[in-house]
Design an enzyme around this catalytic site. Structure first.
Site, PDB file in Angstrom:
ATOM      1  N   ASP A  63       7.189  -4.346  14.169  1.00 12.12           N
ATOM      2  CA  ASP A  63       7.714  -2.989  14.065  1.00 12.12           C
ATOM      3  C   ASP A  63       7.918  -2.346  15.442  1.00 12.12           C
ATOM      4  OD1 ASP A  63       4.980  -3.114  14.334  1.00 12.12           O
ATOM      5  OD2 ASP A  63       4.554  -1.441  12.993  1.00 12.12           O
ATOM      6  N   ASP A  78       0.825  -1.222   0.000  1.00 15.77           N
ATOM      7  CA  ASP A  78       0.000   0.000   0.000  1.00 15.77           C
ATOM      8  C   ASP A  78       0.850   1.259   0.000  1.00 15.77           C
ATOM      9  OD1 ASP A  78       1.033  -0.279   2.534  1.00 15.77           O
ATOM     10  OD2 ASP A  78      -0.796   0.318   3.581  1.00 15.77           O
TER      11      ASP A  78
END
Length: 524
Positions: free
Chosen positions: A367, A289
């Protein structure tokens, strides 16, 4: 070594000439293939007299046929020898290249101290991988041909220094100069979004070389429509599929986070493919994306030597968490920073760092795990003033978290910056810290109210706003329009606790007191 190979070339050429000479003598000297006459001769009309009428005509025709046959045989043999000669020539060119690289390597040993980081072997694909769907390691290794190179220096062309002080430039080898020939693969993490087409279209549009920037799309989820979109790019990309699509056992309160577990599993598998199967020495990771800027590839190529040579860095990111229009200086597209916050969203990773992270890779939330002190180890990343990626994916496992409030407003750079022609040595920590701290703490200290609309503050800045606690940071960040969350005490886009941004056209530093020494991990 080179002399031996030169002798082999001469020997091969001599044998080639001798072989053709012997071949011609053999072809002209042997009897031709024909019918056996009554007289036992092998030639057409051997039992007849050559001077007689019909036999004379037949003999002439036979001689012409024999000449044509010999010519065809010679032509066929010469074609074979031509192919052999081309192979010899190609090997000669390769040997000449090795000879030249050997000379360059000998010269580089004079700066052994500066080039110590480049001694590990590197494997580089001889040709860019063609489009294929790969489900296991064995298949990839069977199909992928690799060319072994003894050192990354063998595929890097050092640019001639333009500075007058040549000694200073030589002391920055591997830091200030780009590596034009290093292969930097792009790993696209995909799942079930057919809009991956938007991401791939931009990557292919701006990619300057398919050989230097192979695109690997790793797909999870087994989504057929997405797979068809990826497959439509043919040999322009390599398509690999994560084979384990099963749900991951999680504790009851984490069932809603199943997507985060699968993403983390996919990252581990995909990065192992890139580094251990293909294999490459570095990679730039993007998700399906993300749309990239025109100078996306230029940006990472220029920063690769900095990342490789500075042990206080562990990633290069294309993302600025506070990169909203109005918070960045649009006229400074070439401005780069160090940051202690791991940004992700288009980032470069070295194989050595992955070897460090992979054994302890988490089960979920990879992350945020990267932002823990145990992984970061006081290392920083490079990030730009203006982002080189933007996200268009509101749909995802985060359910649009931050998207509507922050991410949709991130400004994407549109100006091509020739980073590979710029001296980026100012990003090395020894230089950067001295300049950064001096600039931040020499800026006048002001209050947030003075910066807001209606404030009495005059001047173009820069100005400094000081926070002293977690709560005061969050209040000031919200009032100034920058992201207020912290991970393990590190603010987004922060370096040494300082967040740099533009407010009403003036450079602002949201900073801790000058006596700051380390992050407080309880500020999360």
């Amino acid at each position: 070594m080179v002399r031996k190979k030169g002798s082999l070339i001469l020997c091969g050429a001599f044998l080639f000439v001798a072989w053709n000479a012997l071949l011609l003598l053999f072809l002209w000297g042997r009897p031709p293939i024909g019918r056996l006459a009554e007289g036992g001769g092998a030639e057409p009309g051997a039992g007849e007299e050559w001077g007689g009428g019909k036999a004379k005509v037949g003999g002439a025709n036979g001689l012409a046929g024999e000449v044509i046959r010999l010519a065809e045989e010679v032509e066929s043999e010469l074609e074979t020898q031509k192919k052999l000669l081309k192979q010899i020539q190609s090997h000669r060119e390769l040997w000449e290249q090795w000879k030249e690289l050997g000379k360059r390597e000998s010269e580089d040993t004079k700066n052994e101290k500066n080039t110590e980081e480049f001694k590990k072997p590197l494997q580089i694909p001889a040709v860019p991988p063609s489009h294929k769907t790969v489900d296991d390691t064995k298949t990839v290794m069977e199909k992928q041909e690799v060319l072994m190179v003894t050192s990354p220096q063998l595929v890097m062309k050092e640019q001639e220094p333009k500075q007058e002080n040549k000694k200073t430039v030589e002391n920055e080898v591997g830091r200030t100069k780009p590596s034009p020939q290093i292969i930097i693969p792009i790993l696209v993490i995909a799942c079930d979004r057919v809009t991956v087409k938007r991401s791939l279209d931009k990557l292919i549009q701006y990619r300057p070389s398919a050989e230097l920037y192979p695109i690997i799309v790793s797909q999870d989820c087994g989504h057929a429509d997405t797979a068809r979109v990826i497959g439509s790019y043919g040999s322009q990309i390599t398509h690999i599929s994560q084979p384990d699509l099963a749900d991951i056992p999680v504790r009851p309160d984490h069932r809603k986070f199943q997507g985060y577990y699968k993403i983390t599993r996919h990252y581990r598998w995909a990065l192992n493919q890139v580094f251990n199967v293909f294999p490459y020495s570095t990679v730039v990771i993007v998700e399906d994306d993300l749309e990239v800027a025109p100078d996306f590839f230029e940006y990472f190529r220029a920063l690769y030597p900095i990342l490789r040579s500075d042990p206080t860095l562990w990633c290069v990111s294309a993302w600025n968490d506070n990169g909203r229009d109005g918070l960045v200086n649009s006229g400074k597209a070439d401005l780069l920073y160090r940051t202690d916050f791991f940004p992700g969203l288009g980032w470069m990773l070295l194989k050595e760092v992955w070897a460090e992270l992979e054994p302890k890779w988490p089960k979920a939330f990879w992350d945020d795990w990267m932002r823990h002190p145990e992984q970061r180890k006081d290392r920083s990343c490079i990030r730009p003033e203006i982002s080189r990626t933007i996200t268009f994916g509101r749909k995802g496992v985060s359910l649009g978290q931050f998207f509507d409030q922050y991410l949709r407003y991130i400004k994407l750079n549109t100006e091509f910056v020739p980073f590979t022609k710029v001296d980026l040595s100012y990003l090395v920590r020894e230089k950067y810290d001295e300049t950064f701290e001096k600039e931040v703490y020499s800026a006048p200290l002001v209050k947030v109210e003075e910066l807001q609309q209606g404030g009495s503050l005059k001047g173009s800045g820069p100005f400094r706003v000081e926070y002293s606690s977690r709560d005061s940071f969050k209040v000031m960040a919200r009032n100034l329009g920058v992201m207020d969350d912290l991970k393990s005490g590190v603010p987004r886009a922060g370096y040494r606790g300082v967040v740099s941004f533009i407010s009403r056209g003036r450079r602002i530093y949201l900073a801790p007191p000058e006596v700051w020494t380390k992050y407080d991990t309880s500020w999360s």
